[in-house]
Design a protein around this motif. Structure first.
Motif, PDB file in Angstrom:
ATOM      1  N   ALA A  12       0.807  -1.220   0.000  1.00  0.00           N
ATOM      2  CA  ALA A  12       0.000   0.000   0.000  1.00  0.00           C
ATOM      3  C   ALA A  12       0.839   1.268   0.000  1.00  0.00           C
ATOM      4  N   ILE A  13       2.017   1.237   0.623  1.00  0.00           N
ATOM      5  CA  ILE A  13       2.905   2.401   0.666  1.00  0.00           C
ATOM      6  C   ILE A  13       4.056   2.234  -0.313  1.00  0.00           C
ATOM      7  N   GLY A  14       4.662   1.042  -0.319  1.00  0.00           N
ATOM      8  CA  GLY A  14       5.835   0.800  -1.148  1.00  0.00           C
ATOM      9  C   GLY A  14       5.600   1.035  -2.622  1.00  0.00           C
ATOM     10  N   GLN A  15       4.395   0.738  -3.111  1.00  0.00           N
ATOM     11  CA  GLN A  15       4.116   0.897  -4.541  1.00  0.00           C
ATOM     12  C   GLN A  15       4.239   2.345  -4.997  1.00  0.00           C
ATOM     13  N   TYR A  16       4.099   3.294  -4.062  1.00  0.00           N
ATOM     14  CA  TYR A  16       4.214   4.711  -4.410  1.00  0.00           C
ATOM     15  C   TYR A  16       5.596   5.295  -4.102  1.00  0.00           C
ATOM     16  N   LEU A  17       6.377   4.577  -3.297  1.00  0.00           N
ATOM     17  CA  LEU A  17       7.595   5.181  -2.760  1.00  0.00           C
ATOM     18  C   LEU A  17       8.719   5.299  -3.783  1.00  0.00           C
ATOM     19  N   SER A  18       8.881   4.269  -4.613  1.00  0.00           N
ATOM     20  CA  SER A  18      10.042   4.279  -5.514  1.00  0.00           C
ATOM     21  C   SER A  18      10.072   5.488  -6.445  1.00  0.00           C
ATOM     22  N   PRO A  19       8.963   5.956  -7.052  1.00  0.00           N
ATOM     23  CA  PRO A  19       9.052   7.142  -7.912  1.00  0.00           C
ATOM     24  C   PRO A  19       9.525   8.384  -7.154  1.00  0.00           C
ATOM     25  N   PHE A  20       9.070   8.543  -5.915  1.00  0.00           N
ATOM     26  CA  PHE A  20       9.527   9.692  -5.122  1.00  0.00           C
ATOM     27  C   PHE A  20      11.020   9.602  -4.843  1.00  0.00           C
ATOM     28  N   LEU A  21      11.504   8.389  -4.530  1.00  0.00           N
ATOM     29  CA  LEU A  21      12.924   8.230  -4.223  1.00  0.00           C
ATOM     30  C   LEU A  21      13.788   8.462  -5.463  1.00  0.00           C
ATOM     31  N   VAL A  22      13.330   7.986  -6.615  1.00  0.00           N
ATOM     32  CA  VAL A  22      14.063   8.236  -7.862  1.00  0.00           C
ATOM     33  C   VAL A  22      14.141   9.739  -8.126  1.00  0.00           C
ATOM     34  N   GLU A  24      14.252  11.963  -5.950  1.00  0.00           N
ATOM     35  CA  GLU A  24      15.215  12.510  -4.986  1.00  0.00           C
ATOM     36  C   GLU A  24      16.655  12.136  -5.337  1.00  0.00           C
ATOM     37  N   GLY A  25      16.832  11.321  -6.397  1.00  0.00           N
ATOM     38  CA  GLY A  25      18.181  10.993  -6.841  1.00  0.00           C
ATOM     39  C   GLY A  25      18.695   9.647  -6.399  1.00  0.00           C
ATOM     40  N   PHE A  26      17.828   8.762  -5.895  1.00  0.00           N
ATOM     41  CA  PHE A  26      18.239   7.448  -5.430  1.00  0.00           C
ATOM     42  C   PHE A  26      18.010   6.383  -6.503  1.00  0.00           C
ATOM     43  N   THR A  27      18.828   5.326  -6.460  1.00  0.00           N
ATOM     44  CA  THR A  27      18.517   4.095  -7.184  1.00  0.00           C
ATOM     45  C   THR A  27      17.808   3.172  -6.203  1.00  0.00           C
ATOM     46  N   VAL A  28      16.664   2.637  -6.612  1.00  0.00           N
ATOM     47  CA  VAL A  28      15.802   1.902  -5.695  1.00  0.00           C
ATOM     48  C   VAL A  28      15.794   0.420  -6.048  1.00  0.00           C
ATOM     49  N   TYR A  29      16.092  -0.408  -5.066  1.00  0.00           N
ATOM     50  CA  TYR A  29      16.018  -1.864  -5.191  1.00  0.00           C
ATOM     51  C   TYR A  29      14.839  -2.341  -4.353  1.00  0.00           C
ATOM     52  N   ILE A  30      14.042  -3.248  -4.915  1.00  0.00           N
ATOM     53  CA  ILE A  30      12.819  -3.697  -4.248  1.00  0.00           C
ATOM     54  C   ILE A  30      12.793  -5.216  -4.210  1.00  0.00           C
ATOM     55  N   THR A  31      12.676  -5.795  -3.015  1.00  0.00           N
ATOM     56  CA  THR A  31      12.549  -7.248  -2.922  1.00  0.00           C
ATOM     57  C   THR A  31      11.095  -7.640  -3.143  1.00  0.00           C
ATOM     58  N   ARG A  33       8.614 -11.437  -3.658  1.00  0.00           N
ATOM     59  CA  ARG A  33       8.534 -12.896  -3.750  1.00  0.00           C
ATOM     60  C   ARG A  33       8.368 -13.346  -5.202  1.00  0.00           C
ATOM     61  N   SER A  34       7.596 -12.575  -5.974  1.00  0.00           N
ATOM     62  CA  SER A  34       7.330 -12.945  -7.359  1.00  0.00           C
ATOM     63  C   SER A  34       8.233 -12.165  -8.305  1.00  0.00           C
ATOM     64  N   GLU A  35       8.374 -12.664  -9.504  1.00  0.00           N
ATOM     65  CA  GLU A  35       9.195 -11.999 -10.521  1.00  0.00           C
ATOM     66  C   GLU A  35       8.477 -10.760 -11.029  1.00  0.00           C
ATOM     67  N   ARG A  36       9.147  -9.649 -11.062  1.00  0.00           N
ATOM     68  CA  ARG A  36       8.586  -8.389 -11.538  1.00  0.00           C
ATOM     69  C   ARG A  36       9.581  -7.707 -12.467  1.00  0.00           C
ATOM     70  N   LYS A  37       9.036  -6.904 -13.397  1.00  0.00           N
ATOM     71  CA  LYS A  37       9.866  -6.154 -14.317  1.00  0.00           C
ATOM     72  C   LYS A  37       9.620  -4.665 -14.117  1.00  0.00           C
ATOM     73  N   SER A  38      10.671  -3.884 -14.271  1.00  0.00           N
ATOM     74  CA  SER A  38      10.586  -2.443 -14.065  1.00  0.00           C
ATOM     75  C   SER A  38      10.727  -1.721 -15.398  1.00  0.00           C
ATOM     76  N   ASN A  39       9.999  -0.624 -15.538  1.00  0.00           N
ATOM     77  CA  ASN A  39      10.112   0.229 -16.718  1.00  0.00           C
ATOM     78  C   ASN A  39      11.050   1.406 -16.478  1.00  0.00           C
ATOM     79  N   ASP A  40      11.673   1.440 -15.313  1.00  0.00           N
ATOM     80  CA  ASP A  40      12.573   2.535 -14.948  1.00  0.00           C
ATOM     81  C   ASP A  40      13.940   1.940 -14.622  1.00  0.00           C
ATOM     82  N   LYS A  41      14.975   2.417 -15.277  1.00  0.00           N
ATOM     83  CA  LYS A  41      16.309   1.867 -15.063  1.00  0.00           C
ATOM     84  C   LYS A  41      16.811   2.090 -13.643  1.00  0.00           C
ATOM     85  N   ASN A  42      16.194   3.032 -12.933  1.00  0.00           N
ATOM     86  CA  ASN A  42      16.606   3.326 -11.558  1.00  0.00           C
ATOM     87  C   ASN A  42      15.781   2.579 -10.518  1.00  0.00           C
TER      88      ASN A  42
END
Length: 484
Positions: A12-22, A24-31, A33-42
Protein backbone atom coordinates in the motif's frame (compact mmCIF):
# COMPACT_ATOMS: atom_id res chain seq x y z
CA UNK A 1 23.76 7.54 -7.16
CA UNK A 2 22.85 6.35 -3.66
CA UNK A 3 21.12 2.99 -3.30
CA UNK A 4 17.97 2.39 -1.23
CA UNK A 5 16.42 -1.02 -0.54
CA UNK A 6 12.68 -1.51 -0.05
CA UNK A 7 12.14 -4.89 1.62
CA UNK A 8 8.73 -6.14 0.53
CA UNK A 9 8.10 -2.76 -1.08
CA UNK A 10 5.14 -3.57 -3.34
CA UNK A 11 2.26 -2.90 -0.93
CA UNK A 12 0.00 0.00 0.00
CA UNK A 13 2.91 2.40 0.67
CA UNK A 14 5.83 0.80 -1.15
CA UNK A 15 4.12 0.90 -4.54
CA UNK A 16 4.21 4.71 -4.41
CA UNK A 17 7.59 5.18 -2.76
CA UNK A 18 10.04 4.28 -5.51
CA UNK A 19 9.05 7.14 -7.91
CA UNK A 20 9.53 9.69 -5.12
CA UNK A 21 12.92 8.23 -4.22
CA UNK A 22 14.06 8.24 -7.86
CA UNK A 23 13.03 11.89 -8.06
CA UNK A 24 15.21 12.51 -4.99
CA UNK A 25 18.18 10.99 -6.84
CA UNK A 26 18.24 7.45 -5.43
CA UNK A 27 18.52 4.09 -7.18
CA UNK A 28 15.80 1.90 -5.69
CA UNK A 29 16.02 -1.86 -5.19
CA UNK A 30 12.82 -3.70 -4.25
CA UNK A 31 12.55 -7.25 -2.92
CA UNK A 32 9.58 -9.27 -4.10
CA UNK A 33 8.53 -12.90 -3.75
CA UNK A 34 7.33 -12.94 -7.36
CA UNK A 35 9.20 -12.00 -10.52
CA UNK A 36 8.59 -8.39 -11.54
CA UNK A 37 9.87 -6.15 -14.32
CA UNK A 38 10.59 -2.44 -14.07
CA UNK A 39 10.11 0.23 -16.72
CA UNK A 40 12.57 2.54 -14.95
CA UNK A 41 16.31 1.87 -15.06
CA UNK A 42 16.61 3.33 -11.56
CA UNK A 43 14.10 0.84 -10.09
CA UNK A 44 15.36 -2.75 -9.86
CA UNK A 45 13.34 -5.70 -8.55
CA UNK A 46 15.16 -8.47 -6.69
CA UNK A 47 13.27 -11.75 -6.45
CA UNK A 48 13.61 -13.47 -3.10
CA UNK A 49 12.44 -13.81 0.49
CA UNK A 50 12.76 -10.53 2.38
CA UNK A 51 13.03 -12.46 5.66
CA UNK A 52 16.12 -14.36 4.48
CA UNK A 53 18.84 -12.57 6.46
CA UNK A 54 21.69 -14.25 4.61
CA UNK A 55 20.26 -13.03 1.31
CA UNK A 56 19.79 -9.49 2.67
CA UNK A 57 23.37 -9.49 3.96
CA UNK A 58 24.62 -10.40 0.48
CA UNK A 59 22.50 -7.65 -1.10
CA UNK A 60 23.85 -5.17 1.43
CA UNK A 61 27.45 -6.15 0.63
CA UNK A 62 26.81 -5.93 -3.12
CA UNK A 63 24.88 -2.65 -3.26
CA UNK A 64 25.98 -0.65 -0.18
CA UNK A 65 22.54 0.70 0.70
CA UNK A 66 22.33 4.17 2.22
CA UNK A 67 18.88 3.28 3.64
CA UNK A 68 16.65 0.23 4.02
CA UNK A 69 12.89 0.68 4.32
CA UNK A 70 11.50 -2.53 5.83
CA UNK A 71 7.86 -3.29 5.01
CA UNK A 72 8.00 -6.89 6.28
CA UNK A 73 5.67 -8.06 9.02
CA UNK A 74 7.49 -9.82 11.86
CA UNK A 75 6.32 -11.84 14.81
CA UNK A 76 7.80 -10.76 18.15
CA UNK A 77 10.30 -13.61 18.12
CA UNK A 78 11.34 -12.99 14.52
CA UNK A 79 12.08 -9.32 15.10
CA UNK A 80 13.87 -9.99 18.37
CA UNK A 81 16.17 -12.42 16.58
CA UNK A 82 17.09 -10.08 13.70
CA UNK A 83 16.77 -6.39 14.60
CA UNK A 84 20.44 -5.95 15.58
CA UNK A 85 21.55 -7.51 12.30
CA UNK A 86 19.09 -5.40 10.28
CA UNK A 87 20.62 -2.26 11.75
CA UNK A 88 24.03 -3.23 10.36
CA UNK A 89 22.87 -3.55 6.73
CA UNK A 90 22.64 0.18 5.94
CA UNK A 91 23.34 3.64 7.34
CA UNK A 92 19.63 4.16 8.08
CA UNK A 93 17.08 1.44 8.86
CA UNK A 94 13.38 2.34 8.61
CA UNK A 95 11.04 0.31 10.80
CA UNK A 96 7.32 0.35 9.98
CA UNK A 97 5.49 0.55 13.28
CA UNK A 98 1.86 1.66 13.46
CA UNK A 99 -0.40 4.32 14.91
CA UNK A 100 -2.08 1.39 16.67
CA UNK A 101 0.86 1.34 19.08
CA UNK A 102 -0.52 4.61 20.51
CA UNK A 103 -3.14 5.19 23.20
CA UNK A 104 -5.44 8.23 23.05
CA UNK A 105 -4.66 10.04 26.29
CA UNK A 106 -3.91 13.35 24.55
CA UNK A 107 -6.36 15.41 22.50
CA UNK A 108 -3.87 15.56 19.62
CA UNK A 109 -1.44 12.67 19.37
CA UNK A 110 2.26 13.47 19.01
CA UNK A 111 5.31 11.22 18.82
CA UNK A 112 5.69 11.56 22.61
CA UNK A 113 2.10 10.57 23.41
CA UNK A 114 1.68 7.42 25.54
CA UNK A 115 1.54 4.08 23.80
CA UNK A 116 -0.84 1.29 24.74
CA UNK A 117 2.14 -0.61 26.14
CA UNK A 118 2.91 2.29 28.47
CA UNK A 119 -0.57 2.43 30.04
CA UNK A 120 -1.55 -1.24 30.30
CA UNK A 121 -1.84 -0.95 34.07
CA UNK A 122 -4.45 1.77 33.58
CA UNK A 123 -6.17 0.23 30.54
CA UNK A 124 -5.69 -3.56 30.68
CA UNK A 125 -8.19 -3.95 27.82
CA UNK A 126 -5.50 -2.63 25.45
CA UNK A 127 -3.75 -6.00 25.75
CA UNK A 128 -6.37 -7.38 23.31
CA UNK A 129 -4.79 -5.25 20.57
CA UNK A 130 -1.89 -7.68 20.16
CA UNK A 131 -0.78 -5.96 16.94
CA UNK A 132 -0.48 -2.53 18.58
CA UNK A 133 1.27 -3.96 21.65
CA UNK A 134 3.70 -5.95 19.50
CA UNK A 135 4.63 -2.88 17.46
CA UNK A 136 5.38 -0.95 20.65
CA UNK A 137 7.52 -3.82 21.96
CA UNK A 138 9.46 -3.86 18.70
CA UNK A 139 9.94 -0.09 18.98
CA UNK A 140 11.43 -0.67 22.44
CA UNK A 141 13.96 -3.12 21.05
CA UNK A 142 15.19 -0.43 18.66
CA UNK A 143 15.31 2.23 21.38
CA UNK A 144 17.56 -0.06 23.41
CA UNK A 145 19.67 -1.31 20.48
CA UNK A 146 23.45 -1.05 20.47
CA UNK A 147 23.27 1.28 17.44
CA UNK A 148 20.73 4.03 16.92
CA UNK A 149 20.72 4.35 13.11
CA UNK A 150 16.98 3.67 12.91
CA UNK A 151 13.95 5.73 12.00
CA UNK A 152 10.58 4.55 13.31
CA UNK A 153 7.49 5.30 11.20
CA UNK A 154 3.93 5.16 12.51
CA UNK A 155 1.46 5.43 9.62
CA UNK A 156 -2.20 5.82 10.40
CA UNK A 157 -4.84 3.76 8.55
CA UNK A 158 -3.46 3.81 5.02
CA UNK A 159 -5.43 3.42 1.79
CA UNK A 160 -4.12 3.00 -1.74
CA UNK A 161 -5.20 1.72 -5.11
CA UNK A 162 -6.85 -1.63 -4.45
CA UNK A 163 -7.04 -1.11 -0.68
CA UNK A 164 -9.81 0.91 0.99
CA UNK A 165 -10.28 0.46 4.71
CA UNK A 166 -13.53 1.32 6.42
CA UNK A 167 -14.48 0.27 9.92
CA UNK A 168 -12.35 -2.56 11.23
CA UNK A 169 -11.41 -4.50 8.09
CA UNK A 170 -9.53 -4.18 4.81
CA UNK A 171 -11.64 -3.53 1.70
CA UNK A 172 -14.64 -5.43 3.00
CA UNK A 173 -17.16 -2.59 3.13
CA UNK A 174 -16.15 -0.88 -0.12
CA UNK A 175 -16.26 -4.28 -1.81
CA UNK A 176 -19.74 -4.87 -0.40
CA UNK A 177 -20.72 -1.45 -1.75
CA UNK A 178 -19.61 -2.36 -5.29
CA UNK A 179 -21.89 -5.42 -5.07
CA UNK A 180 -24.87 -3.48 -3.77
CA UNK A 181 -24.52 -4.47 -0.12
CA UNK A 182 -25.31 -2.26 2.87
CA UNK A 183 -22.74 -1.42 5.56
CA UNK A 184 -22.74 -1.78 9.36
CA UNK A 185 -20.75 0.09 12.00
CA UNK A 186 -20.28 0.04 15.78
CA UNK A 187 -22.14 2.54 17.95
CA UNK A 188 -18.91 3.19 19.87
CA UNK A 189 -17.06 4.10 16.67
CA UNK A 190 -19.43 6.34 14.83
CA UNK A 191 -18.70 9.58 16.72
CA UNK A 192 -15.01 8.90 17.32
CA UNK A 193 -12.40 10.75 15.26
CA UNK A 194 -10.10 8.89 12.89
CA UNK A 195 -7.30 9.80 10.51
CA UNK A 196 -7.01 7.98 7.19
CA UNK A 197 -4.02 8.77 5.01
CA UNK A 198 -3.29 8.13 1.33
CA UNK A 199 -0.41 5.72 0.71
CA UNK A 200 1.02 8.14 -1.86
CA UNK A 201 1.21 10.87 0.80
CA UNK A 202 2.89 8.50 3.27
CA UNK A 203 5.40 7.61 0.54
CA UNK A 204 6.12 11.30 -0.06
CA UNK A 205 6.77 11.79 3.66
CA UNK A 206 9.12 8.79 3.83
CA UNK A 207 11.04 9.94 0.75
CA UNK A 208 11.89 13.18 2.57
CA UNK A 209 13.17 11.23 5.61
CA UNK A 210 15.51 8.94 3.64
CA UNK A 211 19.16 9.99 4.06
CA UNK A 212 17.93 12.82 6.30
CA UNK A 213 20.27 13.16 9.28
CA UNK A 214 17.56 14.81 11.36
CA UNK A 215 15.50 11.61 11.04
CA UNK A 216 18.15 9.26 12.50
CA UNK A 217 17.11 7.87 15.88
CA UNK A 218 13.71 9.55 15.65
CA UNK A 219 10.07 8.44 15.67
CA UNK A 220 7.55 9.97 13.27
CA UNK A 221 3.79 9.74 13.05
CA UNK A 222 3.57 9.75 9.24
CA UNK A 223 0.08 11.21 8.94
CA UNK A 224 -1.78 14.28 7.83
CA UNK A 225 -3.54 16.54 10.33
CA UNK A 226 -6.95 15.94 8.67
CA UNK A 227 -9.35 13.96 10.86
CA UNK A 228 -13.03 13.04 10.70
CA UNK A 229 -15.56 11.17 12.77
CA UNK A 230 -16.50 7.78 11.38
CA UNK A 231 -19.91 9.24 10.53
CA UNK A 232 -18.17 11.91 8.45
CA UNK A 233 -15.94 9.26 6.87
CA UNK A 234 -19.02 7.28 5.86
CA UNK A 235 -20.42 10.40 4.19
CA UNK A 236 -17.17 10.85 2.22
CA UNK A 237 -17.17 7.16 1.26
CA UNK A 238 -20.75 7.57 0.11
CA UNK A 239 -19.71 10.37 -2.26
CA UNK A 240 -16.69 8.46 -3.61
CA UNK A 241 -17.95 4.86 -3.65
CA UNK A 242 -21.71 5.08 -3.06
CA UNK A 243 -21.28 3.43 0.35
CA UNK A 244 -24.52 3.23 2.34
CA UNK A 245 -24.27 2.98 6.10
CA UNK A 246 -27.45 1.08 6.91
CA UNK A 247 -27.14 -0.25 10.44
CA UNK A 248 -25.33 0.85 13.62
CA UNK A 249 -24.87 -2.11 15.96
CA UNK A 250 -24.02 -2.20 19.65
CA UNK A 251 -20.24 -2.53 19.80
CA UNK A 252 -20.29 -6.00 21.34
CA UNK A 253 -22.49 -7.26 18.48
CA UNK A 254 -20.25 -5.63 15.88
CA UNK A 255 -17.16 -7.25 17.41
CA UNK A 256 -18.86 -10.64 17.60
CA UNK A 257 -19.89 -10.41 13.95
CA UNK A 258 -16.60 -9.13 12.50
CA UNK A 259 -14.41 -11.20 14.85
CA UNK A 260 -11.90 -8.34 14.81
CA UNK A 261 -11.57 -7.68 18.53
CA UNK A 262 -7.96 -6.48 18.35
CA UNK A 263 -8.67 -3.92 15.62
CA UNK A 264 -11.84 -2.78 17.38
CA UNK A 265 -9.92 -2.01 20.58
CA UNK A 266 -8.23 0.64 18.47
CA UNK A 267 -11.14 1.79 16.29
CA UNK A 268 -13.13 3.05 19.28
CA UNK A 269 -10.28 5.41 20.26
CA UNK A 270 -10.02 9.02 19.11
CA UNK A 271 -7.38 9.56 16.41
CA UNK A 272 -6.34 13.20 15.88
CA UNK A 273 -2.67 13.83 15.11
CA UNK A 274 -0.26 16.72 15.47
CA UNK A 275 2.22 16.17 12.60
CA UNK A 276 4.31 19.30 13.18
CA UNK A 277 7.48 17.26 13.88
CA UNK A 278 7.21 15.53 10.52
CA UNK A 279 6.56 18.79 8.66
CA UNK A 280 9.52 20.45 10.37
CA UNK A 281 12.02 17.69 9.55
CA UNK A 282 10.83 17.09 5.95
CA UNK A 283 10.05 20.66 4.93
CA UNK A 284 6.66 19.52 3.66
CA UNK A 285 3.44 21.52 4.09
CA UNK A 286 -0.08 20.26 4.76
CA UNK A 287 -1.03 21.55 1.29
CA UNK A 288 1.36 18.94 -0.23
CA UNK A 289 -1.05 16.17 0.81
CA UNK A 290 -4.36 14.99 -0.62
CA UNK A 291 -7.61 15.54 1.21
CA UNK A 292 -9.34 12.31 2.18
CA UNK A 293 -11.94 12.71 -0.57
CA UNK A 294 -9.37 13.56 -3.26
CA UNK A 295 -7.01 10.76 -2.24
CA UNK A 296 -9.78 8.15 -2.21
CA UNK A 297 -11.02 9.32 -5.60
CA UNK A 298 -7.56 9.17 -7.19
CA UNK A 299 -6.76 5.75 -5.68
CA UNK A 300 -10.13 4.39 -6.79
CA UNK A 301 -9.59 5.54 -10.37
CA UNK A 302 -6.19 3.77 -10.38
CA UNK A 303 -7.58 0.48 -9.02
CA UNK A 304 -7.66 -2.72 -11.06
CA UNK A 305 -11.44 -3.02 -10.86
CA UNK A 306 -11.67 -6.55 -12.23
CA UNK A 307 -9.30 -7.89 -9.59
CA UNK A 308 -10.92 -5.82 -6.84
CA UNK A 309 -14.47 -6.87 -7.70
CA UNK A 310 -13.58 -10.56 -7.85
CA UNK A 311 -11.87 -10.65 -4.46
CA UNK A 312 -12.98 -13.51 -2.24
CA UNK A 313 -14.78 -12.86 1.01
CA UNK A 314 -16.08 -14.63 4.08
CA UNK A 315 -19.52 -15.42 2.73
CA UNK A 316 -20.93 -16.47 6.09
CA UNK A 317 -20.23 -12.93 7.32
CA UNK A 318 -21.59 -11.45 4.09
CA UNK A 319 -24.86 -13.35 4.41
CA UNK A 320 -25.37 -12.11 7.98
CA UNK A 321 -24.68 -8.47 7.05
CA UNK A 322 -27.02 -8.73 4.05
CA UNK A 323 -29.72 -9.79 6.52
CA UNK A 324 -28.94 -7.02 9.01
CA UNK A 325 -28.91 -4.30 6.33
CA UNK A 326 -31.80 -5.77 4.28
CA UNK A 327 -29.66 -5.70 1.12
CA UNK A 328 -28.67 -8.28 -1.51
CA UNK A 329 -25.35 -8.38 -3.32
CA UNK A 330 -24.91 -8.68 -7.08
CA UNK A 331 -23.19 -12.04 -7.63
CA UNK A 332 -22.02 -10.99 -11.11
CA UNK A 333 -19.17 -9.35 -9.20
CA UNK A 334 -18.10 -12.57 -7.54
CA UNK A 335 -15.68 -14.98 -9.23
CA UNK A 336 -17.18 -18.33 -10.20
CA UNK A 337 -14.79 -20.22 -7.93
CA UNK A 338 -15.76 -18.03 -4.98
CA UNK A 339 -19.42 -18.73 -5.65
CA UNK A 340 -18.77 -22.46 -5.64
CA UNK A 341 -16.43 -22.62 -2.67
CA UNK A 342 -17.81 -19.91 -0.42
CA UNK A 343 -21.40 -19.12 -1.30
CA UNK A 344 -23.62 -21.68 -3.02
CA UNK A 345 -23.28 -24.30 -0.27
CA UNK A 346 -22.15 -22.01 2.48
CA UNK A 347 -22.82 -24.32 5.43
CA UNK A 348 -21.09 -27.40 3.98
CA UNK A 349 -18.61 -26.84 1.22
CA UNK A 350 -14.96 -26.81 2.20
CA UNK A 351 -15.66 -27.57 5.87
CA UNK A 352 -14.37 -30.47 7.93
CA UNK A 353 -15.31 -30.14 11.59
CA UNK A 354 -13.88 -26.74 12.54
CA UNK A 355 -11.62 -26.21 9.51
CA UNK A 356 -12.41 -24.30 6.31
CA UNK A 357 -10.47 -24.63 3.09
CA UNK A 358 -8.61 -21.70 1.50
CA UNK A 359 -8.28 -22.57 -2.19
CA UNK A 360 -6.17 -19.70 -3.50
CA UNK A 361 -4.07 -20.92 -6.43
CA UNK A 362 -4.03 -23.24 -9.42
CA UNK A 363 -2.21 -26.05 -7.63
CA UNK A 364 -5.22 -27.28 -5.67
CA UNK A 365 -8.96 -27.71 -6.11
CA UNK A 366 -11.26 -28.34 -3.16
CA UNK A 367 -14.70 -29.90 -3.10
CA UNK A 368 -17.09 -31.49 -0.62
CA UNK A 369 -17.90 -35.21 -0.63
CA UNK A 370 -20.75 -35.69 1.82
CA UNK A 371 -18.99 -35.09 5.15
CA UNK A 372 -15.49 -35.42 3.71
CA UNK A 373 -13.18 -32.90 2.09
CA UNK A 374 -11.57 -33.71 -1.24
CA UNK A 375 -8.33 -31.91 -2.11
CA UNK A 376 -7.25 -32.45 -5.71
CA UNK A 377 -3.62 -31.72 -6.58
CA UNK A 378 -3.71 -30.48 -10.16
CA UNK A 379 -1.05 -31.07 -12.79
CA UNK A 380 0.37 -27.56 -12.39
CA UNK A 381 4.18 -27.65 -12.11
CA UNK A 382 5.14 -27.03 -8.47
CA UNK A 383 8.46 -25.34 -9.26
CA UNK A 384 6.97 -21.85 -9.63
CA UNK A 385 7.77 -18.99 -7.21
CA UNK A 386 4.18 -18.30 -6.15
CA UNK A 387 2.22 -19.62 -3.19
CA UNK A 388 1.73 -23.39 -3.59
CA UNK A 389 -0.14 -24.03 -0.36
CA UNK A 390 -3.56 -25.44 0.32
CA UNK A 391 -4.61 -24.02 3.68
CA UNK A 392 -7.23 -25.21 6.12
CA UNK A 393 -8.39 -22.19 8.08
CA UNK A 394 -8.63 -23.05 11.76
CA UNK A 395 -12.11 -22.36 13.14
CA UNK A 396 -12.98 -20.13 16.07
CA UNK A 397 -13.19 -22.92 18.64
CA UNK A 398 -9.48 -23.75 18.23
CA UNK A 399 -6.90 -21.39 19.68
CA UNK A 400 -3.33 -22.61 19.87
CA UNK A 401 -1.21 -21.20 22.70
CA UNK A 402 2.53 -20.83 22.49
CA UNK A 403 4.41 -23.40 24.60
CA UNK A 404 1.44 -25.77 24.99
CA UNK A 405 1.43 -29.37 23.71
CA UNK A 406 -1.17 -30.56 21.20
CA UNK A 407 -2.16 -33.63 19.22
CA UNK A 408 -3.11 -33.22 15.55
CA UNK A 409 -5.21 -36.16 14.30
CA UNK A 410 -5.83 -36.72 10.59
CA UNK A 411 -7.83 -39.45 8.91
CA UNK A 412 -6.76 -39.23 5.29
CA UNK A 413 -6.73 -41.41 2.17
CA UNK A 414 -4.85 -40.75 -1.05
CA UNK A 415 -4.73 -41.87 -4.68
CA UNK A 416 -0.92 -41.55 -4.60
CA UNK A 417 1.83 -42.60 -2.23
CA UNK A 418 3.97 -39.76 -0.95
CA UNK A 419 5.47 -37.99 2.05
CA UNK A 420 4.47 -34.53 3.18
CA UNK A 421 5.18 -32.03 5.92
CA UNK A 422 2.07 -30.37 7.37
CA UNK A 423 2.66 -26.92 8.84
CA UNK A 424 0.86 -24.14 10.69
CA UNK A 425 1.09 -20.56 9.56
CA UNK A 426 -0.39 -17.11 9.89
CA UNK A 427 -0.44 -14.69 7.00
CA UNK A 428 1.69 -12.21 8.93
CA UNK A 429 4.58 -14.65 8.63
CA UNK A 430 4.94 -17.17 11.49
CA UNK A 431 5.38 -20.79 10.33
CA UNK A 432 5.78 -24.03 12.28
CA UNK A 433 6.55 -27.24 10.41
CA UNK A 434 5.45 -30.55 11.96
CA UNK A 435 7.04 -33.99 11.60
CA UNK A 436 7.15 -35.36 8.08
CA UNK A 437 4.37 -37.88 7.37
CA UNK A 438 4.06 -40.81 4.99
CA UNK A 439 0.79 -41.45 3.15
CA UNK A 440 0.07 -44.89 1.72
CA UNK A 441 -1.91 -45.14 -1.48
CA UNK A 442 -5.62 -46.02 -1.11
CA UNK A 443 -5.28 -46.83 2.63
CA UNK A 444 -7.10 -44.84 5.25
CA UNK A 445 -4.09 -43.27 6.92
CA UNK A 446 -4.57 -42.46 10.59
CA UNK A 447 -1.99 -39.81 11.44
CA UNK A 448 -1.24 -38.75 15.02
CA UNK A 449 1.19 -35.83 15.28
CA UNK A 450 2.37 -34.45 18.62
CA UNK A 451 3.74 -30.92 18.68
CA UNK A 452 4.40 -27.93 20.92
CA UNK A 453 2.99 -24.67 19.49
CA UNK A 454 5.66 -22.02 18.93
CA UNK A 455 3.18 -19.16 18.37
CA UNK A 456 -0.22 -17.90 19.53
CA UNK A 457 -1.02 -16.49 16.10
CA UNK A 458 -1.61 -19.49 13.85
CA UNK A 459 -4.70 -19.25 11.65
CA UNK A 460 -4.13 -22.09 9.16
CA UNK A 461 -2.96 -25.68 8.85
CA UNK A 462 -1.45 -26.20 5.39
CA UNK A 463 0.18 -28.58 2.92
CA UNK A 464 2.35 -27.50 0.00
CA UNK A 465 2.16 -28.65 -3.62
CA UNK A 466 5.91 -29.32 -3.60
CA UNK A 467 5.20 -32.43 -1.49
CA UNK A 468 2.69 -33.65 -4.08
CA UNK A 469 4.57 -33.57 -7.37
CA UNK A 470 2.25 -36.18 -8.85
CA UNK A 471 -1.35 -35.18 -9.48
CA UNK A 472 -3.82 -36.96 -7.24
CA UNK A 473 -6.59 -36.72 -4.66
CA UNK A 474 -6.51 -36.48 -0.88
CA UNK A 475 -9.68 -37.31 1.01
CA UNK A 476 -9.77 -35.91 4.54
CA UNK A 477 -12.41 -37.73 6.54
CA UNK A 478 -11.67 -36.16 9.92
CA UNK A 479 -9.27 -33.69 11.42
CA UNK A 480 -8.85 -32.41 14.98
CA UNK A 481 -6.42 -30.58 17.23
CA UNK A 482 -6.61 -31.46 20.90
CA UNK A 483 -4.55 -30.30 23.90
CA UNK A 484 -2.44 -32.97 25.51
Amino acid sequence: MKNVLLVGGTGAIGQYLSPFLVKEGFTVYITSRSERKSNDKNVIYLQGNGKDLAWLEKLSADYKFISIVDFMMYSSDEFKERYEKLLTLSKQYFFLSSYRALADETAYITEESPRKLDVLDKYPEFSADTYGIRKAEEEELLHNASTQNWTILRPSMTFSRGRFQFGASDNNDVLRTTRGGGIILSDQMINQSTTLVYGKDVALMISKLVDNQRAIGQVFNVVTSESHTWQEVSDIYHKVFGLKLKTVLPNQDYVALTKLEGAMIDRVLSRKFDNSKLLDVTGLKESDFHSLADGLTEAWHETDFERFFMARRNWEYEAKVDFLTDTRQNLDRVSLRSKIIYFDTLAKLGKVDDFYVRESNGYWQASQLDNHLKLHRTKKDSSGPDNRWISLKIGDSIRLKKGFNYLLSLSISSTIETEFTPFFHVRTGSIQSLDRQKINKDDKNQLKINFKANSDDFTDLAFTATDFIESGDLIIESISIDPE
